[in-house]
Scaffold this motif. Structure first.
Motif, PDB file in Angstrom:
ATOM      1  N   PHE A  67       0.836  -1.199   0.000  1.00  0.00           N
ATOM      2  CA  PHE A  67       0.000   0.000   0.000  1.00  0.00           C
ATOM      3  C   PHE A  67       0.873   1.252   0.000  1.00  0.00           C
ATOM      4  CE2 PHE A  67      -2.247  -3.404   2.237  1.00  0.00           C
ATOM      5  CZ  PHE A  67      -3.456  -3.446   1.539  1.00  0.00           C
TER       6      PHE A  67
ATOM      7  N   PHE B 274      -1.210   3.846   4.461  1.00  0.00           N
ATOM      8  CA  PHE B 274      -2.019   2.974   5.319  1.00  0.00           C
ATOM      9  C   PHE B 274      -2.226   3.694   6.649  1.00  0.00           C
ATOM     10  CE2 PHE B 274      -3.445  -0.500   7.862  1.00  0.00           C
ATOM     11  CZ  PHE B 274      -3.918  -1.471   6.987  1.00  0.00           C
TER      12      PHE B 274
ATOM     13  N   LEU C 284      -3.901   1.876  -2.716  1.00  0.00           N
ATOM     14  CA  LEU C 284      -3.140   0.926  -3.513  1.00  0.00           C
ATOM     15  C   LEU C 284      -2.094   1.672  -4.351  1.00  0.00           C
ATOM     16  CD1 LEU C 284      -5.966  -1.473  -4.767  1.00  0.00           C
ATOM     17  CD2 LEU C 284      -4.440  -1.784  -2.824  1.00  0.00           C
TER      18      LEU C 284
ATOM     19  N   TYR D 208      -5.184  -8.533  -2.724  1.00  0.00           N
ATOM     20  CA  TYR D 208      -4.852  -7.948  -1.424  1.00  0.00           C
ATOM     21  C   TYR D 208      -5.772  -8.487  -0.320  1.00  0.00           C
ATOM     22  CZ  TYR D 208      -2.306  -4.650  -4.361  1.00  0.00           C
ATOM     23  OH  TYR D 208      -1.437  -4.092  -5.292  1.00  0.00           O
TER      24      TYR D 208
ATOM     25  N   THR E 165      -9.715  -6.616   1.232  1.00  0.00           N
ATOM     26  CA  THR E 165      -9.533  -5.250   0.740  1.00  0.00           C
ATOM     27  C   THR E 165     -10.612  -4.949  -0.283  1.00  0.00           C
ATOM     28  OG1 THR E 165      -7.140  -5.418   1.073  1.00  0.00           O
ATOM     29  CG2 THR E 165      -7.923  -3.665  -0.383  1.00  0.00           C
TER      30      THR E 165
END
Length: 556
Positions: free
Chosen positions: A123, A126, A144, A235, A242
């Motif tokens: 990522f 985050f 992302l 993910y 996700t």
């Protein structure tokens, strides 16, 4: 006594202690848990204690203290108005997932372990602070590498082990209570525990939620005002999922706002839900207001597909026929549909059940059915079924729960909208589909395929049977499961008769010899012989032999 043995002894002791402290010690003492877990007798409280509180409130307080698994159990109980009384259900509704978030260091460790890369590579950003925390997991906002804003839901550390431990104990408790108390059997505590175990295991496995979300996203594409988040399998794993981040207002924030869009949203939400149930046979079974957002694009976003319901074509037809029968106030047809949707005991009094259904339908007689809460009507009849020990299949109880929640939301958005009116076109569509020649031909084709193997071997089997008849080789095997019991009883009867006859013969011989010796000719050779002694000895040994053989057979 306890199938889990002592492997969960500490947790077991804590659960029993908490339940006892909230006034249920006398029940646990009845099933022997105080002795097994070496708990003090003072915890075995008297239910007539002056501090005795309402049972629903005490159950809720105990579940809040016992943590995530039991809070989830209480929330499930709150949806089973067909099974549990109102004073328990009303308290279970108050249970909330009010749990603190876990540390970001643990979040980072889980993400890197699941994705096998550093979190900074997976990522771009985050956020360390969670957007929300619940009993099973918590949600963080992230981005992302391609710039897509996402929400990442991560399971709590060791949550699976915690759930499995509690489920083991819960299974033991419900089994013990069901063996001891009639009320535990009446409320089907073991079945509730099994149903709950399946639901919470599914909810804790994020791969299932991912597949459910993908399917719902595809099914709802035709509804322009309904949004389902997009998921990213790359993910995601069993411990994390996700999905696209949806920025919006919670239902509790926007429902009271004035706006002409409320009726449109109510109609779209009802339409989408009925499409899920009656067309797709795949529906959100927990559509509570917390899972509903209003986006900036004036769209309703449905969240959290950890719990879904499934209905096959036959079940969808039965349900719509059930609703139609209720709207027409036909108690016989309603009862017949209930029988199709349930496990019905042979002992059920069909006539009495129909009278009960008729009584419930009369409750709505003075009102147009469009003004009736269909979820309330469904639940009333399901509750009546419980009293007759008719067990409604869990797919329909999930559906009843979802209908009640959706109706509640719709009534707040547009009090004049009836879900029954919206369901009518779907009912007509299903009826036309059921009567369409293509449907019949497909049904017959499937049945023909199922019977194909039987039809292929039938000529050969008939020929073999005829050959055996012609050759006088045909034999029949008759199986009588109770024949051994019958033969054993015959053996006992014959042995008892033999024993009685032997005693009688022994007695006659002895009497005859004694009389002959007393009144007969004393010079007779037979009288001179010790006949009495010899006869007694022989008869006595025969008697012992007979007794031995009877006792050895074990059938006396």
């Amino acid at each position: 006594m306890l199938s889990t043995g002592l492997k969960h002894a500490n947790r077991y002791r804590k659960i029993v202690t908490v339940l006892a402290r909230h006034g249920f010690g006398y029940i646990l003492n009845e099933v022997g848990l105080f002795h097994v877990l070496s708990l003090p007798k003072r915890l075995s409280t008297n239910p007539k204690d002056p501090n005795y509180r309402l049972i629903g409130e005490r159950i809720r307080n105990a579940m809040e203290e016992l943590g995530p698994t039991f809070i989830k159990l209480g929330q499930m109980i709150s949806t089973r108005k067909d099974l549990f009384p109102d004073y328990i259900v009303d308290e279970m509704v108050k249970l909330q997932d009010d749990v603190p978030p876990f540390d970001y260091a643990q979040v980072e460790g889980i993400v890197e372990q699941e994705l096998q890369v550093p979190i900074s590579e997976a990522f771009t950003t985050f956020r360390q602070e969670p957007l929300a925390a619940a009993s099973i997991g918590q949600v963080h906002q992230a981005e992302l590498p391609d710039g897509t804003s996402v929400a990442v839901k991560i399971a709590r550390p060791h949550i699976k082990e915690t759930i499995e431990k509690d489920l083991d104990i819960l299974h033991d408790l419900t089994r013990l209570l069901s063996q001891r108390f009639h009320w535990a059997q009446y409320y089907r505590l073991e079945e509730v525990a099994d149903e709950f175990a399946e639901a919470i295991r599914n909810e804790a496995d994020y791969t299932l939620e991912l597949r459910n979300t993908e399917k719902m996203h595809e099914n709802m594409k035709k509804f322009t005002r309904i949004e389902i988040p997009e998921v990213f399998p790359r993910y995601s794993s069993r411990k994390m999922i996700t999905m696209s981040f949806v920025d919006g207002q919670k239902f509790s924030e926007w429902k009271d706002m004035n706006g002409s869009y409320h009726p449109k949203f109510a109609r779209e939400l009802a339409d989408a839900f009925l499409h899920q149930v009656l067309i797709d046979g795949f529906f959100h079974s927990d559509p509570h207001p917390g899972n509903l957002l209003l986006t900036g694009e004036d769209r309703l976003c449905l969240l959290d597909f950890g719990q879904v319901g499934r209905l096959n074509r036959s079940m969808r037809n039965d349900f719509i026929n059930y609703v139609i029968a209720m709207t027409k106030r036909e108690p016989e047809e309603v009862a017949r549909m209930v029988y199709n949707m349930a496990d019905v005991p042979q002992s059920v009094d069909a006539e009495e059940f129909e009278e009960e259904v008729e009584f419930l339908l009369d409750k709505y007689y003075q009102r147009p059915f469009e003004e009736v809460q269909i979820g309330e009507a469904i639940n009333d009849i399901f509750s009546a079924s419980q009293r007759f020990n008719i067990r409604i299949y869990k797919e329909y109880t999930l559906l009843a729960k979802a209908v009640i929640i959706i109706e509640s939301i719709i009534s707040q958005l547009d009090p004049d909208l009836s879900i029954v009116e919206i369901a009518e076109p779907y009912g007509r569509l299903l009826a036309r589909e059921r009567l369409h020649p293509k449907t019949w031909s497909t049904k017959w084709l499937k049945e023909a395929k199922r019977q194909r193997d039987t039809l292929l071997v039938l000529p050969h089997s008939l020929r073999g049977a005829l050959d055996k008849i012609n050759d006088d080789e045909l034999s029949f095997n008759v199986r009588m499961p109770k024949i051994n019991i019958f033969l054993n009883k015959l053996d006992r009867i014959s042995n008892r008769i033999s024993f009685s006859l032997t005693l009688l013969a022994f007695s006659i011989i002895m009497v005859g010899l004694i009389v002959g010796a007393t009144f007969g000719d004393s010079s007779s050779f037979l009288v001179q012989l010790p006949v009495i002694e010899i006869s007694f000895i022989i008869s006595f040994f025969m008697f012992l032999l007979l007794i031995y053989s009877i006792l050895r057979s074990g059938r006396f």
